[in-house]
Write an enzyme that holds these catalytic residues in place. Structure first.
Site, mmCIF file in Angstrom:
data_model
loop_
_atom_site.group_PDB
_atom_site.id
_atom_site.type_symbol
_atom_site.label_atom_id
_atom_site.label_comp_id
_atom_site.label_asym_id
_atom_site.label_seq_id
_atom_site.Cartn_x
_atom_site.Cartn_y
_atom_site.Cartn_z
ATOM 1 N N ASN A 37 -140.020 -63.555 49.525
ATOM 2 C CA ASN A 37 -140.651 -62.394 48.884
ATOM 3 C C ASN A 37 -139.545 -61.604 48.190
ATOM 4 O OD1 ASN A 37 -142.121 -60.181 48.132
ATOM 5 N ND2 ASN A 37 -142.806 -59.625 50.193
ATOM 6 N N ARG A 43 -143.927 -65.425 47.215
ATOM 7 C CA ARG A 43 -145.003 -64.453 47.082
ATOM 8 C C ARG A 43 -144.909 -63.868 45.674
ATOM 9 N NH1 ARG A 43 -146.304 -59.165 50.799
ATOM 10 N NH2 ARG A 43 -148.227 -58.703 49.703
ATOM 11 N N HIS A 50 -153.349 -58.237 48.471
ATOM 12 C CA HIS A 50 -153.277 -58.714 49.870
ATOM 13 C C HIS A 50 -154.058 -60.011 50.050
ATOM 14 C CE1 HIS A 50 -152.951 -54.187 51.085
ATOM 15 N NE2 HIS A 50 -151.736 -54.700 51.041
ATOM 16 N N ARG A 91 -150.831 -43.806 49.215
ATOM 17 C CA ARG A 91 -151.764 -43.870 48.084
ATOM 18 C C ARG A 91 -153.070 -43.138 48.399
ATOM 19 N NH1 ARG A 91 -150.887 -49.825 48.158
ATOM 20 N NH2 ARG A 91 -148.977 -50.212 46.977
ATOM 21 N N GLU A 145 -148.438 -63.833 56.446
ATOM 22 C CA GLU A 145 -148.411 -64.257 55.045
ATOM 23 C C GLU A 145 -147.361 -65.341 54.812
ATOM 24 O OE1 GLU A 145 -149.409 -60.385 52.536
ATOM 25 O OE2 GLU A 145 -148.501 -59.965 54.463
#
Ligand code: AMP
Length: 405
Positions: free
Chosen positions: A8, A92, A181, A242, A387
């Site tokens: 990533n 990713r 996601h 957020r 992940e």
């Protein structure tokens, strides 16, 4: 032995995990990260054999440099005997626009596609590409696979992904809901089907990835039919920093009153809203502690997040014509018994969901399981997301890596 690297890459960071994969085993051998690539005081942490080592690296010029340092370390620390043991690298990647509904082998064509949608992921896609190019150069002949955060959601029907704005915005600029996601929602939906003893094509699932970033998805018979994030990850649930969904007219209103630009207000909605905007802290544990001490704003923002999760569960339940299971994952979903309990209690009367408090209390720090009672109308599961493993599995499947027994 087949080893797969899961990567990533961010603008100044590179996280990695090296997994040993056989037909019967999926095991993490080492993991770590580089931070401050291209900046003063870079650092490189690597965990191997239970030990965390921090390496002082005087300089990490760029991502290619980081990859070279990492590969050297793998050999010098005897994590691999030979770099040839690495049979594939999975990356990713944030965004692939509408191009790929599955992971793909990275080559000139797919790199050009990821480049062409950089304006949809301006912070992440360029950094992801730098990571891909660095590994392609360092390990020639090894397959590189791009695993996109948006791919799993590309099965949404038009009525779910379109915005009711001038149609030309979609035609000219691909303005629509994408969702994020995806790798996590895919992983937990596949694991959930296994836990339920069914095929994913036979179950309707509501997946709730509740971490610092948070999103819900409706996964009907193996395919996403709706999700809560939008063109960007700003939409949907209340998150750590957020706002989630707000009336878009708020932006112009605040620009006028605070004399700010649209970019500045959007930045505030992304980085200084949610938990942080109410309490000054984006970390759910700290916010929960403030609530316990009687802080009204902490209590309110937690209730707002829980309400919003319930809004999506209710909406997806109706849209899918029912649900077999609700799944919680990510930092809050995997660890906060309170959030899970409060959400389940709120939907209990309408949807007949009941959880077992003892089972709920057991599911923390990487422990998953079923937390609903046997008579609950919908099963409730906690599944730690993974992940990196999903990425490694995709490298093997898409890159056609041969595994040993
Ligand atoms: P993630 O983005 O998935 O790493 O999740 C990070 C979020 O999970 C942060 O807000 C953490 O505070 C939250 N988290 C981690 N452990 C716990 C816990 N035991 N209780 C509540 N929230 C937690």
């Amino acid at each position: 032995m087949s080893k797969i690297m899961s990567v990533n890459a961010g603008s100044s960071s590179l996280k990695f995990q090296l997994l040993e994969m056989t037909k019967s085993k999926e095991e993490v051998i080492t993991e770590g990260q580089f931070e401050k690539i291209g900046l003063p005081d870079p650092n490189f942490k690597i965990k191997f054999n239970g030990k965390k080592e921090e390496h002082v690296v005087p300089q990490v010029k760029d991502h290619a440099d980081a990859v070279a340092i990492l590969l050297d370390a793998l050999v010098s620390m005897k994590i691999v005997k030979d770099l040839k043991e690495i049979k594939g690298v999975g990356h990713r990647v944030l965004h692939c626009g509408e191009k790929y509904n599955d992971s793909v082998i990275m080559d000139d064509t797919s790199i050009a596609v990821v480049e062409s949608v950089c304006d949809l992921g301006p912070l992440h896609n360029p950094a992801n590409l730098i990571g891909i190019r660095a590994f392609m150069k360092a390990l020639p002949g090894v397959v590189n696979v791009g695993v996109f955060d948006t791919s799993f959601h590309l099965t949404m029907p038009d009525e779910a992904y379109m915005y009711a704005v001038p149609y030309e915005w979609y035609e000219k600029y691909s303005v629509r809901k994408y969702g994020f996601h995806g790798t996590s929602h895919k992983y937990i939906s596949l694991e959930a089907a296994k836990m339920l003893g069914k095929k994913s094509e036979d179950v309707r699932l509501i997946t709730c990835h509740i971490g610092n970033g948070a999103s819900c998805a409706a996964v009907k018979y193996g395919k996403v039919v709706d999700t809560s994030m939008g063109l960007t990850p700003l939409d949907g649930l209340v998150m750590g920093t957020r706002s989630g969904t707000i009336d878009p007219a708020v932006i112009q209103f605040i620009c006028k009153h605070e004399n700010l630009t649209v970019e500045e207000v959007t930045d505030i909605l992304n980085k200084k809203s949610g938990f942080k905007g109410f309490t000054g802290n984006s970390d759910a544990r700290a916010v929960r502690e403030m609530k316990e001490q009687g802080n009204y704003r902490a209590d309110l923002i937690l209730r707002m997040q829980e309400k919003k999760i319930c809004d999506y569960i209710g909406s997806y339940y109706v849209y899918m014509g029912g649900a077999d299971a609700i799944i919680f994952t990510a930092g809050i979903g995997e660890n906060s018994c309170e959030t899970r309990e409060n959400v389940c209690n709120r939907i209990s009367e309408a949807l007949g969901v009941k959880i077992d408090n003892e089972l709920n209390a057991k599911c923390v720090r990487g422990v998953g399981g079923i937390i609903s009672t046997p008579d609950s109308k919908i099963k409730v599961l906690v599944i730690p997301t993974n992940e990196e493993l999903m990425i490694a599995r995709d490298v093997i499947r898409v890159g056609k890596v041969e595994l040993e027994d």
